[in-house]
Scaffold this motif. Structure first.
Motif, PDB file in Angstrom:
ATOM      1  N   MET A 198       0.819  -1.219   0.000  1.00 32.16           N
ATOM      2  CA  MET A 198       0.000   0.000   0.000  1.00 32.16           C
ATOM      3  C   MET A 198       0.855   1.272   0.000  1.00 32.16           C
ATOM      4  SD  MET A 198      -3.180  -1.186   0.080  1.00 32.16           S
ATOM      5  CE  MET A 198      -4.240   0.102   0.697  1.00 32.16           C
ATOM      6  N   LYS A 199       2.122   1.141  -0.320  1.00 34.15           N
ATOM      7  CA  LYS A 199       3.050   2.273  -0.269  1.00 34.15           C
ATOM      8  C   LYS A 199       2.636   3.413  -1.197  1.00 34.15           C
ATOM      9  CE  LYS A 199       7.957   3.341  -0.731  1.00 34.15           C
ATOM     10  NZ  LYS A 199       9.296   2.788  -1.008  1.00 34.15           N
ATOM     11  N   PHE A 200       2.080   3.075  -2.337  1.00 30.79           N
ATOM     12  CA  PHE A 200       1.734   4.098  -3.326  1.00 30.79           C
ATOM     13  C   PHE A 200       0.225   4.295  -3.470  1.00 30.79           C
ATOM     14  CE2 PHE A 200       5.865   2.325  -4.666  1.00 30.79           C
ATOM     15  CZ  PHE A 200       6.617   3.468  -4.517  1.00 30.79           C
ATOM     16  N   CYS A 201      -0.530   3.895  -2.452  1.00 30.77           N
ATOM     17  CA  CYS A 201      -1.986   4.031  -2.520  1.00 30.77           C
ATOM     18  C   CYS A 201      -2.423   5.483  -2.356  1.00 30.77           C
ATOM     19  CB  CYS A 201      -2.643   3.158  -1.452  1.00 30.77           C
ATOM     20  SG  CYS A 201      -2.343   3.700   0.239  1.00 30.77           S
ATOM     21  N   GLN A 202      -3.655   5.739  -2.728  1.00 31.78           N
ATOM     22  CA  GLN A 202      -4.263   7.057  -2.569  1.00 31.78           C
ATOM     23  C   GLN A 202      -4.713   7.194  -1.112  1.00 31.78           C
ATOM     24  OE1 GLN A 202      -4.473   9.244  -5.106  1.00 31.78           O
ATOM     25  NE2 GLN A 202      -5.395  10.806  -3.837  1.00 31.78           N
ATOM     26  N   PRO A 203      -4.281   8.240  -0.395  1.00 30.22           N
ATOM     27  CA  PRO A 203      -4.683   8.404   1.012  1.00 30.22           C
ATOM     28  C   PRO A 203      -6.197   8.609   1.176  1.00 30.22           C
ATOM     29  CG  PRO A 203      -2.843   9.843   0.471  1.00 30.22           C
ATOM     30  CD  PRO A 203      -3.343   9.277  -0.823  1.00 30.22           C
ATOM     31  N   ALA A 204      -6.720   8.145   2.293  1.00 26.80           N
ATOM     32  CA  ALA A 204      -8.126   8.347   2.650  1.00 26.80           C
ATOM     33  C   ALA A 204      -8.198   9.318   3.829  1.00 26.80           C
ATOM     34  CB  ALA A 204      -8.777   7.020   3.027  1.00 26.80           C
ATOM     35  N   THR A 205      -9.313  10.015   3.941  1.00 24.73           N
ATOM     36  CA  THR A 205      -9.468  11.004   5.014  1.00 24.73           C
ATOM     37  C   THR A 205     -10.190  10.450   6.230  1.00 24.73           C
ATOM     38  OG1 THR A 205     -11.483  11.834   3.972  1.00 24.73           O
ATOM     39  CG2 THR A 205      -9.420  12.957   3.425  1.00 24.73           C
ATOM     40  N   THR A 206     -10.787   9.268   6.096  1.00 23.82           N
ATOM     41  CA  THR A 206     -11.466   8.631   7.224  1.00 23.82           C
ATOM     42  C   THR A 206     -10.871   7.255   7.460  1.00 23.82           C
ATOM     43  OG1 THR A 206     -13.153   7.659   5.788  1.00 23.82           O
ATOM     44  CG2 THR A 206     -13.650   9.819   6.769  1.00 23.82           C
ATOM     45  N   ALA A 207     -10.940   6.787   8.691  1.00 22.96           N
ATOM     46  CA  ALA A 207     -10.343   5.492   9.025  1.00 22.96           C
ATOM     47  C   ALA A 207     -11.162   4.315   8.493  1.00 22.96           C
ATOM     48  CB  ALA A 207     -10.156   5.367  10.528  1.00 22.96           C
ATOM     49  N   LEU A 208     -12.451   4.483   8.343  1.00 26.91           N
ATOM     50  CA  LEU A 208     -13.321   3.465   7.745  1.00 26.91           C
ATOM     51  C   LEU A 208     -14.262   4.148   6.755  1.00 26.91           C
ATOM     52  CD1 LEU A 208     -14.556   1.100  10.626  1.00 26.91           C
ATOM     53  CD2 LEU A 208     -13.173   0.466   8.656  1.00 26.91           C
ATOM     54  N   PRO A 209     -14.704   3.423   5.741  1.00 23.95           N
ATOM     55  CA  PRO A 209     -15.696   4.009   4.832  1.00 23.95           C
ATOM     56  C   PRO A 209     -16.971   4.379   5.603  1.00 23.95           C
ATOM     57  CG  PRO A 209     -14.835   1.950   3.945  1.00 23.95           C
ATOM     58  CD  PRO A 209     -14.324   2.078   5.353  1.00 23.95           C
ATOM     59  N   VAL A 210     -17.557   5.476   5.237  1.00 29.05           N
ATOM     60  CA  VAL A 210     -18.758   5.972   5.929  1.00 29.05           C
ATOM     61  C   VAL A 210     -19.992   5.218   5.445  1.00 29.05           C
ATOM     62  CG1 VAL A 210     -20.194   8.012   6.334  1.00 29.05           C
ATOM     63  CG2 VAL A 210     -17.710   8.241   6.180  1.00 29.05           C
ATOM     64  N   GLY A 211     -20.853   4.825   6.392  1.00 31.88           N
ATOM     65  CA  GLY A 211     -22.148   4.240   6.065  1.00 31.88           C
ATOM     66  C   GLY A 211     -22.147   2.770   5.694  1.00 31.88           C
ATOM     67  N   VAL A 212     -21.038   2.076   5.841  1.00 34.43           N
ATOM     68  CA  VAL A 212     -20.973   0.657   5.494  1.00 34.43           C
ATOM     69  C   VAL A 212     -21.289  -0.175   6.741  1.00 34.43           C
ATOM     70  CG1 VAL A 212     -19.512  -1.205   4.632  1.00 34.43           C
ATOM     71  CG2 VAL A 212     -19.252   1.108   3.722  1.00 34.43           C
ATOM     72  N   ILE A 213     -22.144  -1.165   6.569  1.00 34.42           N
ATOM     73  CA  ILE A 213     -22.482  -2.074   7.660  1.00 34.42           C
ATOM     74  C   ILE A 213     -21.801  -3.405   7.377  1.00 34.42           C
ATOM     75  CG2 ILE A 213     -24.350  -3.310   8.825  1.00 34.42           C
ATOM     76  CD1 ILE A 213     -26.173  -0.937   8.037  1.00 34.42           C
ATOM     77  N   TYR A 214     -21.027  -3.900   8.337  1.00 35.88           N
ATOM     78  CA  TYR A 214     -20.270  -5.134   8.164  1.00 35.88           C
ATOM     79  C   TYR A 214     -21.005  -6.288   8.832  1.00 35.88           C
ATOM     80  CZ  TYR A 214     -16.797  -1.764   6.825  1.00 35.88           C
ATOM     81  OH  TYR A 214     -16.151  -0.733   6.197  1.00 35.88           O
ATOM     82  N   THR A 215     -21.079  -7.400   8.127  1.00 36.00           N
ATOM     83  CA  THR A 215     -21.747  -8.593   8.641  1.00 36.00           C
ATOM     84  C   THR A 215     -20.805  -9.792   8.535  1.00 36.00           C
ATOM     85  OG1 THR A 215     -22.672  -9.100   6.466  1.00 36.00           O
ATOM     86  CG2 THR A 215     -24.032  -7.745   7.951  1.00 36.00           C
TER      87      THR A 215
END
Length: 151
Positions: free
Chosen positions: A57-74
């Motif tokens: 992930m060295k050259f990945c695009q940075p994200a501004t939040t630690a987790l995606p917003v509004g996603v529910i994990y099951t």
């Protein structure tokens, strides 16, 4: 502060042979900086960058939040979203990355704690959605890798 250190070291000096190396600057891979204003700064920047490189992930695009917003994990993969359980190799990589992020969250990155905890619930049988979320956490780390914890 100086007198406190002298009094604190006295019993140690009396009973043990030792060498005083001054103020600590690194401990268990955590860099420690002492500010002139009395602040203490802790970081694991080198470890964060190594982690990004290790997991591709060295050259990945940075994200501004630690987790995606509004996603529910099951627990179960959502077939309508083309989710699947990860194979053995992918699951081990997921668990390894999560463990490394946990070390960061415990030591110097409390901002990662919620994300790591949430994704850790699924480490026994992670899905492609959980892996995508973990990659998002890594993208967040990419954008914040050089952020110290300051007291």
């Amino acid at each position: 502060p100086g007198d406190f250190m002298v009094v604190s070291k006295a019993p140690i000096t009396k009973n043990f042979k030792h060498t005083d190396h001054g103020q600590v600057s690194s401990y268990l891979g955590i860099n420690i900086q002492h500010g002139d204003d009395g602040s203490i700064s802790l970081d694991q920047m080198a470890y964060a960058h190594t982690l990004l490189e290790t997991f591709g992930m060295k050259f990945c695009q940075p994200a501004t939040t630690a987790l995606p917003v509004g996603v529910i994990y099951t627990k179960e993969p959502n077939k309508s979203q083309n989710e699947r359980l990860l194979d053995h190799t992918e699951a081990k990589m997921y668990q390894s990355c999560l463990g490394a992020l946990n070390w960061l969250s415990v030591c110097t990155r409390p901002d990662l704690s919620h994300s790591v905890s949430k994704l850790g619930r699924f480490s026994a049988a992670p899905t492609s959605a959980h892996l995508a979320a973990l990659r998002h956490v890594m993208r967040y780390l990419k954008g914040t890798a050089d952020s110290p914890l300051v007291y």
